[in-house]
Design a protein around this motif. Structure first.
Motif, PDB file in Angstrom:
ATOM      1  N   ARG A  59     117.432  74.803  78.359  1.00 27.47           N
ATOM      2  CA  ARG A  59     118.397  73.871  78.933  1.00 27.47           C
ATOM      3  C   ARG A  59     117.706  72.872  79.865  1.00 27.47           C
ATOM      4  O   ARG A  59     118.040  71.682  79.865  1.00 27.47           O
TER       5      ARG A  59
ATOM      6  N   LEU B 189     117.189  86.781  77.172  1.00 29.80           N
ATOM      7  CA  LEU B 189     117.842  85.716  76.420  1.00 29.80           C
ATOM      8  C   LEU B 189     118.368  84.643  77.360  1.00 29.80           C
ATOM      9  O   LEU B 189     118.234  83.441  77.084  1.00 29.80           O
ATOM     10  N   ARG B 190     118.939  85.062  78.486  1.00 28.55           N
ATOM     11  CA  ARG B 190     119.442  84.099  79.457  1.00 28.55           C
ATOM     12  C   ARG B 190     118.291  83.300  80.066  1.00 28.55           C
ATOM     13  O   ARG B 190     118.425  82.091  80.310  1.00 28.55           O
ATOM     14  N   ASP B 191     117.157  83.951  80.289  1.00 30.21           N
ATOM     15  CA  ASP B 191     115.992  83.239  80.814  1.00 30.21           C
ATOM     16  C   ASP B 191     115.497  82.186  79.830  1.00 30.21           C
ATOM     17  O   ASP B 191     115.133  81.073  80.223  1.00 30.21           O
TER      18      ASP B 191
ATOM     19  N   ASN C 209     118.029  88.821  82.367  1.00 28.11           N
ATOM     20  CA  ASN C 209     118.204  88.969  80.938  1.00 28.11           C
ATOM     21  C   ASN C 209     117.257  88.038  80.197  1.00 28.11           C
ATOM     22  O   ASN C 209     117.262  86.829  80.444  1.00 28.11           O
TER      23      ASN C 209
ATOM     24  N   VAL D 292     117.267  80.658  77.527  1.00 27.22           N
ATOM     25  CA  VAL D 292     118.257  79.582  77.489  1.00 27.22           C
ATOM     26  C   VAL D 292     118.104  78.675  78.709  1.00 27.22           C
ATOM     27  O   VAL D 292     118.239  77.454  78.610  1.00 27.22           O
ATOM     28  N   GLU D 293     117.787  79.262  79.860  1.00 27.54           N
ATOM     29  CA  GLU D 293     117.594  78.462  81.066  1.00 27.54           C
ATOM     30  C   GLU D 293     116.427  77.496  80.910  1.00 27.54           C
ATOM     31  O   GLU D 293     116.530  76.315  81.260  1.00 27.54           O
TER      32      GLU D 293
END
Length: 289
Positions: free
Chosen positions: A125, A117-119, A115, A121-122
């Motif tokens: 972070r 967006l998840r990438d 995903n 955020v990773e």
């Protein structure tokens, strides 16, 4: 007769968006094709092209091309973009080495398709959680805020305080380019001699002292020009070390996302710095900036 301001804004948005993708990709690609100890020299050369050439040589050249016709700079830019596209087809990433302190996964690190967006955020972070990368990002954010205020008001300082005209102001901008180009010739030796930490401390100290010199020094254009050369030299040393640090201590599969997250956080204060510079100049004076 179809060119309008909204259309021009859309083109500018598309071009700068593409530049973000390009900067993140090239920054992530560099450690895969260069040895770790060669990163400062490679980043210095890229910085010279990005700042010294693109920001100080191309704009006046575009102004000269504009005299040929309103569409001439756009056609020249199109030709340059097509050439870059052809050259990028020859890029091949070598086997990705693990960054310092990171154990490479068998077969090399490969970013999993997931995903978007998840990438993102990773990567964000990882940047926030790493103390070294986080401190570099905060420092760049504060520096961008301050330098944006100074740069925005520089044209008024040059004309009102130094009494320079258009040519004189152009000469001041050329001082920035001189500092970048000259320092790029030996910045990698400086980093090798003193190490990343002391090179970055020295560069940040110089970046803080030079605006003070401009504020308290007599309004002599030659003196201010020398100070601007020193200032741009310090910024180049910092930028080379900052970029190389992120490339050395970030896993390659996260590098593109970490680099672009750094820019989003660090450069987000730039417009606020410009606004602050305008308020200080309006309610105090130009030297106060």
């Amino acid at each position: 007769d179809g060119l309008t301001l909204p259309l021009l804004m859309c083109v500018a948005f598309a071009v700068t968006s593409a530049q973000v993708l390009s900067d993140g990709a090239s920054g992530a690609l560099l450690p895969t094709i260069m040895a770790r100890d060669a990163l400062p020299a490679a980043n210095a050369r890229i910085q010279v092209i990005d700042r010294g050439l693109v920001q100080f040589v191309v704009p006046p050249s575009a102004g000269a091309v504009l005299a040929i016709g309103l569409g001439a700079p756009a056609w020249a830019a199109c030709a340059g973009a097509l050439l870059a596209l052809l050259l990028s087809a020859r890029l091949r990433a070598s086997a990705e080495p693990a960054p310092l302190g990171v154990t490479a996964a068998p077969g090399g690190e490969q970013a999993a398709r997931g995903n978007p967006l998840r990438d993102i955020v990773e990567g964000l972070r990882y940047l926030v959680a790493a103390p070294l990368l986080r401190s570099v990002t905060i420092t760049v954010a504060l520096g961008s805020f301050a330098s944006s205020a100074v740069t925005t008001m520089l044209v008024l300082y040059a004309t009102e305080e130094l009494g320079l005209g258009e040519v004189g102001y152009g000469a001041l901008l050329a001082c920035f380019a001189v500092g970048w180009v000259v320092t790029s010739l030996f910045v990698h030796r400086l980093v090798a001699r003193f190490g990343y930490a002391w090179a970055m401390r020295g560069a940040q100290t110089a970046a803080a002292v030079t605006p003070v010199l401009i504020a308290v020094a007599p309004p002599w254009p030659a003196l201010v020009g020398v100070v601007l050369v020193a200032q741009s030299s310090a910024v180049l040393v910092w930028n080379v070390c900052s970029q190389s640090t992120r490339q050395r201590f970030t896993p390659n599969r996260l590098l593109g996302r970490v680099l672009t997250s750094h820019k989003a956080l660090a450069w987000g204060l730039t417009p606020l710095g410009a606004l602050m510079g305008g308020f200080v100049a309006a309610h105090w004076n130009l030297r106060g900036v």
